[in-house]
Scaffold this motif. Structure first.
Motif, PDB file in Angstrom:
ATOM      1  N   PHE A 139      -2.040  -9.101   3.305  1.00  8.37           N
ATOM      2  CA  PHE A 139      -0.977  -8.416   4.024  1.00  8.37           C
ATOM      3  C   PHE A 139       0.035  -9.444   4.510  1.00  8.37           C
ATOM      4  O   PHE A 139      -0.171 -10.652   4.354  1.00  8.37           O
ATOM      5  N   ARG A 140       1.104  -8.973   5.119  1.00  9.71           N
ATOM      6  CA  ARG A 140       2.142  -9.862   5.631  1.00  9.71           C
ATOM      7  C   ARG A 140       2.469  -9.475   7.065  1.00  9.71           C
ATOM      8  O   ARG A 140       2.491  -8.288   7.412  1.00  9.71           O
ATOM      9  N   MET A 141       2.735 -10.491   7.891  1.00  8.43           N
ATOM     10  CA  MET A 141       3.127 -10.273   9.277  1.00  8.43           C
ATOM     11  C   MET A 141       4.414 -11.049   9.553  1.00  8.43           C
ATOM     12  O   MET A 141       4.493 -12.245   9.276  1.00  8.43           O
ATOM     13  N   ASP A 142       5.434 -10.351  10.079  1.00 13.63           N
ATOM     14  CA  ASP A 142       6.690 -10.978  10.479  1.00 13.63           C
ATOM     15  C   ASP A 142       6.824 -10.953  11.992  1.00 13.63           C
ATOM     16  O   ASP A 142       6.295 -10.045  12.656  1.00 13.63           O
ATOM     17  N   LYS A 143       7.540 -11.941  12.535  1.00 14.67           N
ATOM     18  CA  LYS A 143       7.907 -11.942  13.947  1.00 14.67           C
ATOM     19  C   LYS A 143       9.403 -11.743  14.049  1.00 14.67           C
ATOM     20  O   LYS A 143      10.176 -12.414  13.353  1.00 14.67           O
ATOM     21  N   LEU A 144       9.827 -10.804  14.903  1.00 13.17           N
ATOM     22  CA  LEU A 144      11.238 -10.469  15.044  1.00 13.17           C
ATOM     23  C   LEU A 144      11.690 -10.687  16.480  1.00 13.17           C
ATOM     24  O   LEU A 144      10.950 -10.389  17.422  1.00 13.17           O
ATOM     25  N   TRP A 145      12.922 -11.193  16.623  1.00 17.51           N
ATOM     26  CA  TRP A 145      13.613 -11.262  17.897  1.00 17.51           C
ATOM     27  C   TRP A 145      14.732 -10.222  17.819  1.00 17.51           C
ATOM     28  O   TRP A 145      15.588 -10.283  16.914  1.00 17.51           O
ATOM     29  N   LEU A 146      14.740  -9.251  18.718  1.00 16.33           N
ATOM     30  CA  LEU A 146      15.677  -8.143  18.571  1.00 16.33           C
ATOM     31  C   LEU A 146      16.121  -7.585  19.911  1.00 16.33           C
ATOM     32  O   LEU A 146      15.547  -7.865  20.961  1.00 16.33           O
ATOM     33  N   THR A 147      17.167  -6.767  19.848  1.00 12.77           N
ATOM     34  CA  THR A 147      17.667  -6.040  21.008  1.00 12.77           C
ATOM     35  C   THR A 147      18.209  -4.695  20.536  1.00 12.77           C
ATOM     36  O   THR A 147      18.513  -4.526  19.350  1.00 12.77           O
ATOM     37  N   HIS A 148      18.297  -3.741  21.454  1.00 11.83           N
ATOM     38  CA  HIS A 148      18.832  -2.417  21.106  1.00 11.83           C
ATOM     39  C   HIS A 148      19.349  -1.728  22.373  1.00 11.83           C
ATOM     40  O   HIS A 148      19.013  -2.129  23.499  1.00 11.83           O
ATOM     41  N   PRO A 149      20.166  -0.674  22.219  1.00 12.14           N
ATOM     42  CA  PRO A 149      20.692   0.034  23.389  1.00 12.14           C
ATOM     43  C   PRO A 149      19.579   0.728  24.175  1.00 12.14           C
ATOM     44  O   PRO A 149      18.542   1.084  23.626  1.00 12.14           O
ATOM     45  N   ARG A 150      19.836   0.926  25.475  1.00 14.82           N
ATOM     46  CA  ARG A 150      18.927   1.669  26.343  1.00 14.82           C
ATOM     47  C   ARG A 150      19.478   3.073  26.573  1.00 14.82           C
ATOM     48  O   ARG A 150      20.679   3.317  26.460  1.00 14.82           O
ATOM     49  N   PHE A 151      18.596   3.995  26.914  1.00 13.85           N
ATOM     50  CA  PHE A 151      19.020   5.367  27.179  1.00 13.85           C
ATOM     51  C   PHE A 151      19.950   5.461  28.382  1.00 13.85           C
ATOM     52  O   PHE A 151      20.763   6.390  28.473  1.00 13.85           O
TER      53      PHE A 151
END
Length: 205
Positions: free
Chosen positions: A25-37
């Motif tokens: 299998f494969r595992m990635d690490k992500l650094w992310l952001t997104h809008p809040r409600f």
């Protein structure tokens, strides 16, 4: 009240991504952001993501005999619990590049149970564990005859060891409620069958 699904895929900003493991299998690490409600923006955070392709699962059903075929095989993820790690499951396989879910269903039906589905009835598509995995399941019910079903199957080079069992639909559904069947695809498909048996038996017979 704001309606659901106000945000789209494009609203997620991935600032960095790296593969931290790549084996079976494969595992990635992500650094992310997104809008809040509330109108704000989520501060940058990290998540590990299990990269797994889509899969197709099929519940084989004989409407004339009112019977299903379920496959028994060893599952590593069930070790260490108060149950057998040999589970009763659906016909299932990973979708290969260029294959449709229907292609996968027929290929796996032959490899895992010696079955051909005529026809295939779509149940649903569902995300297995979207909090940390990409896997999507294409779920079907396939018409078969259980007259000569059952036996030992599996691909030796894939280390598969599968026993195909024939059960009455009533017994298979009962195994959900007493806990003998506790994997999501089989539960969803059998509960769908419980709701749709009269229609299938009338339309497929």
């Amino acid at each position: 009240m704001t309606k659901p699904f106000q945000f789209k895929d494009r609203d997620v900003k991935i600032e960095k991504r790296e593969t931290v493991f790549h084996g079976f299998f494969r595992m990635d690490k992500l650094w992310l952001t997104h809008p809040r409600f509330d109108g704000g923006q989520m501060p940058t955070f990290t998540r590990e993501l299990f990269i797994r392709g889509d899969a197709t699962c099929v519940l084989p059903y004989d409407p004339d005999r009112d019977e299903v075929v379920l496959l028994e095989q060893f599952r590593l993820g069930a070790l260490g619990r108060k149950q057998s790690p040999w589970l009763l499951e659906l016909v299932a396989g990973m979708n290969e590049e260029g294959e449709s879910p229907e292609d996968v269903a027929q290929r796996e039906g032959q490899e895992e149970a010696g079955l051909t589905f005529k026809p295939l009835n779509k149940i649903c598509d569902y995300l297995v564990s979207p909090g940390g995995s990409t896997e999507l399941i294409h779920l079907y019910c396939g018409r078969i005859s259980t007259e000569s079903a059952g036996g030992l199957f599996g691909m030796e080079h894939e280390h598969e060891d599968i026993r195909a069992h024939v059960f009455s639909a009533d017994e298979a559904i009962a195994m959900i409620y007493d806990g003998r069947i506790n994997n999501a695809a089989a539960i969803i498909a059998l509960q769908w069958l419980q709701l749709n048996r009269p229609r299938l038996r009338e339309g497929w017979s």
